[in-house]
Design an enzyme around this catalytic site. Sequence first.
Site, PDB file in Angstrom:
ATOM      1  N   HIS A  29       0.847  -1.189   0.000  1.00 15.46           N
ATOM      2  CA  HIS A  29       0.000   0.000   0.000  1.00 15.46           C
ATOM      3  C   HIS A  29       0.879   1.233   0.000  1.00 15.46           C
ATOM      4  CE1 HIS A  29      -3.215   2.773   1.059  1.00 15.46           C
ATOM      5  NE2 HIS A  29      -4.046   1.821   0.664  1.00 15.46           N
ATOM      6  N   ASP A  81      -7.838  -5.395  -0.041  1.00 13.18           N
ATOM      7  CA  ASP A  81      -8.314  -6.305  -1.078  1.00 13.18           C
ATOM      8  C   ASP A  81      -7.986  -7.767  -0.812  1.00 13.18           C
ATOM      9  OD1 ASP A  81      -9.611  -4.532  -2.711  1.00 13.18           O
ATOM     10  OD2 ASP A  81      -7.770  -3.913  -3.725  1.00 13.18           O
TER      11      ASP A  81
HETATM   12  N1  CMC Z   1       4.153  -7.459  -4.135  1.00 16.43           N
HETATM   13  C1  CMC Z   1       5.495  -7.436  -4.211  1.00 16.43           C
HETATM   14  N2  CMC Z   1       6.224  -6.325  -4.054  1.00 16.43           N
HETATM   15  C2  CMC Z   1       5.570  -5.190  -3.820  1.00 16.43           C
HETATM   16  C3  CMC Z   1       4.172  -5.138  -3.721  1.00 16.43           C
HETATM   17  C4  CMC Z   1       3.458  -6.325  -3.890  1.00 16.43           C
HETATM   18  N3  CMC Z   1       2.130  -6.366  -3.831  1.00 16.43           N
HETATM   19  N4  CMC Z   1       3.791  -3.880  -3.486  1.00 16.43           N
HETATM   20  C5  CMC Z   1       4.910  -3.144  -3.432  1.00 16.43           C
HETATM   21  N5  CMC Z   1       5.988  -3.943  -3.637  1.00 16.43           N
HETATM   22  C6  CMC Z   1       7.387  -3.521  -3.646  1.00 16.43           C
HETATM   23  C7  CMC Z   1       7.762  -2.987  -5.022  1.00 16.43           C
HETATM   24  O1  CMC Z   1       8.242  -3.986  -5.868  1.00 16.43           O
HETATM   25  C8  CMC Z   1       8.827  -1.971  -4.647  1.00 16.43           C
HETATM   26  O2  CMC Z   1      10.006  -2.657  -4.362  1.00 16.43           O
HETATM   27  P1  CMC Z   1      11.442  -2.018  -4.707  1.00 16.43           P
HETATM   28  O3  CMC Z   1      11.537  -0.762  -3.887  1.00 16.43           O
HETATM   29  O4  CMC Z   1      12.402  -3.072  -4.294  1.00 16.43           O
HETATM   30  O5  CMC Z   1      11.423  -1.746  -6.167  1.00 16.43           O
HETATM   31  C9  CMC Z   1       8.298  -1.389  -3.343  1.00 16.43           C
HETATM   32  O6  CMC Z   1       7.525  -2.432  -2.745  1.00 16.43           O
HETATM   33  C10 CMC Z   1       7.441  -0.152  -3.541  1.00 16.43           C
HETATM   34  O7  CMC Z   1       6.405  -0.490  -4.449  1.00 16.43           O
HETATM   35  P2  CMC Z   1       5.678   0.546  -5.367  1.00 16.43           P
HETATM   36  O8  CMC Z   1       4.969  -0.167  -6.482  1.00 16.43           O
HETATM   37  O9  CMC Z   1       6.605   1.639  -5.761  1.00 16.43           O
HETATM   38  O10 CMC Z   1       4.621   1.135  -4.333  1.00 16.43           O
HETATM   39  P3  CMC Z   1       3.403   2.065  -4.686  1.00 16.43           P
HETATM   40  O11 CMC Z   1       3.134   2.829  -3.465  1.00 16.43           O
HETATM   41  O12 CMC Z   1       3.632   2.811  -5.961  1.00 16.43           O
HETATM   42  O13 CMC Z   1       2.234   1.012  -5.000  1.00 16.43           O
HETATM   43  C11 CMC Z   1       0.455  -0.479  -4.733  1.00 16.43           C
HETATM   44  C12 CMC Z   1       1.255   0.661  -4.100  1.00 16.43           C
HETATM   45  C13 CMC Z   1      -0.787  -0.739  -3.899  1.00 16.43           C
HETATM   46  C14 CMC Z   1      -0.011  -0.062  -6.144  1.00 16.43           C
HETATM   47  C15 CMC Z   1       1.348  -1.723  -4.806  1.00 16.43           C
HETATM   48  O14 CMC Z   1       1.674  -2.140  -3.490  1.00 16.43           O
HETATM   49  C16 CMC Z   1       0.717  -2.852  -5.588  1.00 16.43           C
HETATM   50  O15 CMC Z   1       0.797  -2.851  -6.821  1.00 16.43           O
HETATM   51  N6  CMC Z   1       0.047  -3.850  -4.891  1.00 16.43           N
HETATM   52  C17 CMC Z   1      -0.596  -4.928  -5.559  1.00 16.43           C
HETATM   53  C18 CMC Z   1      -1.949  -4.481  -6.085  1.00 16.43           C
HETATM   54  C19 CMC Z   1      -2.936  -4.278  -4.949  1.00 16.43           C
HETATM   55  O16 CMC Z   1      -3.095  -5.101  -4.068  1.00 16.43           O
HETATM   56  N7  CMC Z   1      -3.667  -3.152  -5.043  1.00 16.43           N
HETATM   57  C20 CMC Z   1      -4.676  -2.788  -4.052  1.00 16.43           C
HETATM   58  C21 CMC Z   1      -4.259  -1.564  -3.280  1.00 16.43           C
HETATM   59  S1  CMC Z   1      -5.229  -1.265  -1.819  1.00 16.43           S
HETATM   60  C22 CMC Z   1      -6.786  -0.873  -2.390  1.00 16.43           C
HETATM   61  C23 CMC Z   1      -6.853   0.220  -3.379  1.00 16.43           C
HETATM   62  O17 CMC Z   1      -6.172   1.230  -3.249  1.00 16.43           O
HETATM   63  O18 CMC Z   1      -7.645   0.083  -4.291  1.00 16.43           O
END
Ligand code: CMC
Length: 389
Positions: A261, A316
């Site tokens: 998140h 989720d």
């Molecule tokens: N699985 C594996 N690694 C992850 C995940 C994950 N679900 N989420 C973040 N990371 C890692 C990512 O690879 C990165 O690592 P590094 O720094 O080594 O490159 C680090 O954590 C930061 O990730 P990010 O993608 O830059 O983080 P963000 O804040 O841009 O994205 C997120 C947040 C929710 C989009 C992301 O965690 C994600 O894609 N999660 C999976 C999809 C998901 O479950 N979405 C629902 C979100 S909650 C409800 C909503 O908002 O609708």
Amino acid sequence: MTVCEYSPGLEGIPATKSSISYVDGKNGILEYRGIAIEELAEKSTFLETAYLLIWGKLPTQAELTEFETTIRYHRRIKYRIRDMMKCFPETGHPMDALQTSAAALGLFYSRRALDNPVYIREAVVRLLAKIPTMVAAFKQMRKGNDPVQPNDELDYSANFLYMLTERVPDPIEARIFDICLTLHAEHTINASTFSAMVTASTLTDPYAVIASAVGTLAGPLHGGANEEVLTMLDEIGSKENVRPYIEKLIANKEKIMGFGHRVYKVKDPRAIILQRLAEQLFATTGDDDDYYQLAVEVERVVEEKLGSKGIYPNVDFYSGLVYQKLGIPRDLFTPIFAIARVAGWLAHWKEQLGVNRIFRPTQIYTGEHNLGYIPIEERICDTERPGDS
Ligand code: CMC
């Protein structure tokens, strides 16, 4: 004006001042209008919470009764909207159907009187009342059935489940579903809420505001993740397969759906409540809880591997399990998220109108200058077309 540094995804950049909800991602705290989500989940109902979010205070009994009654009698949708929806392809995603139908409401209720409190109130009531009916109607119509008419005897959540299944739901199931709506009702300025606010800031109608937010929520990084969590659990199939499956995703730098998140660096407080609801549902029905146990194992392995990076279950992860147990088709999970989030979007729409200035951020230009116009016959083809060898 202070010039900020560019921050991809606008991370950490305040885009508004708001008193609607508060998230403390380090300590796992979520409050709506200052009230902890745990307390609202236990003591409130979705419609009371919607009132709280939109009007900024808990309603009195008389106010709540009036709000609930008005919504109850605005649940039906016009036959022209139903007819329009009948033409939607049955293979279309329900989120696309919802976005189109929500926008269509603007054709029927288009008088744009944003300075008139009566117009605002009517728009709030119509959107809260009709969005669930449209979601349920598409579910029926894509199978070639007529939509199930709303049942005036039933409250908000029970009626939605009834319209989905043509069966009056068990009160425990209806209450669990209502709590799910409360948990999803609002979450500060995330992608879909920001989308709603940007649209609202142009002073367009509220139906366009909600339609744009629905479109934004549809993506797999936002609301679409709960559907994908169950696909992932299906692919994993057994407890033994959890570790290799998760390790492979991590090695391939793929995201694990339902985890991570932007704000929470601990387990999302809504995931904690949803996990309890999932347990309660499995216990109530007495069914085999293999699916739930699989999810718990996934959480355990992901926490072991990625907990140090602050990656824990988000809202989720367990919501899909609850909805599946309630017999809801997977592609309706995100529309249900939207049904709930309409409350938060409307709260932000109303707040935005009170302090409105059109959103117009800036950009850092990375292109070239003074290139001149090249006549078409002098241009050089520098890309290969598919099929060229
Ligand atoms: N699985 C594996 N690694 C992850 C995940 C994950 N679900 N989420 C973040 N990371 C890692 C990512 O690879 C990165 O690592 P590094 O720094 O080594 O490159 C680090 O954590 C930061 O990730 P990010 O993608 O830059 O983080 P963000 O804040 O841009 O994205 C997120 C947040 C929710 C989009 C992301 O965690 C994600 O894609 N999660 C999976 C999809 C998901 O479950 N979405 C629902 C979100 S909650 C409800 C909503 O908002 O609708």
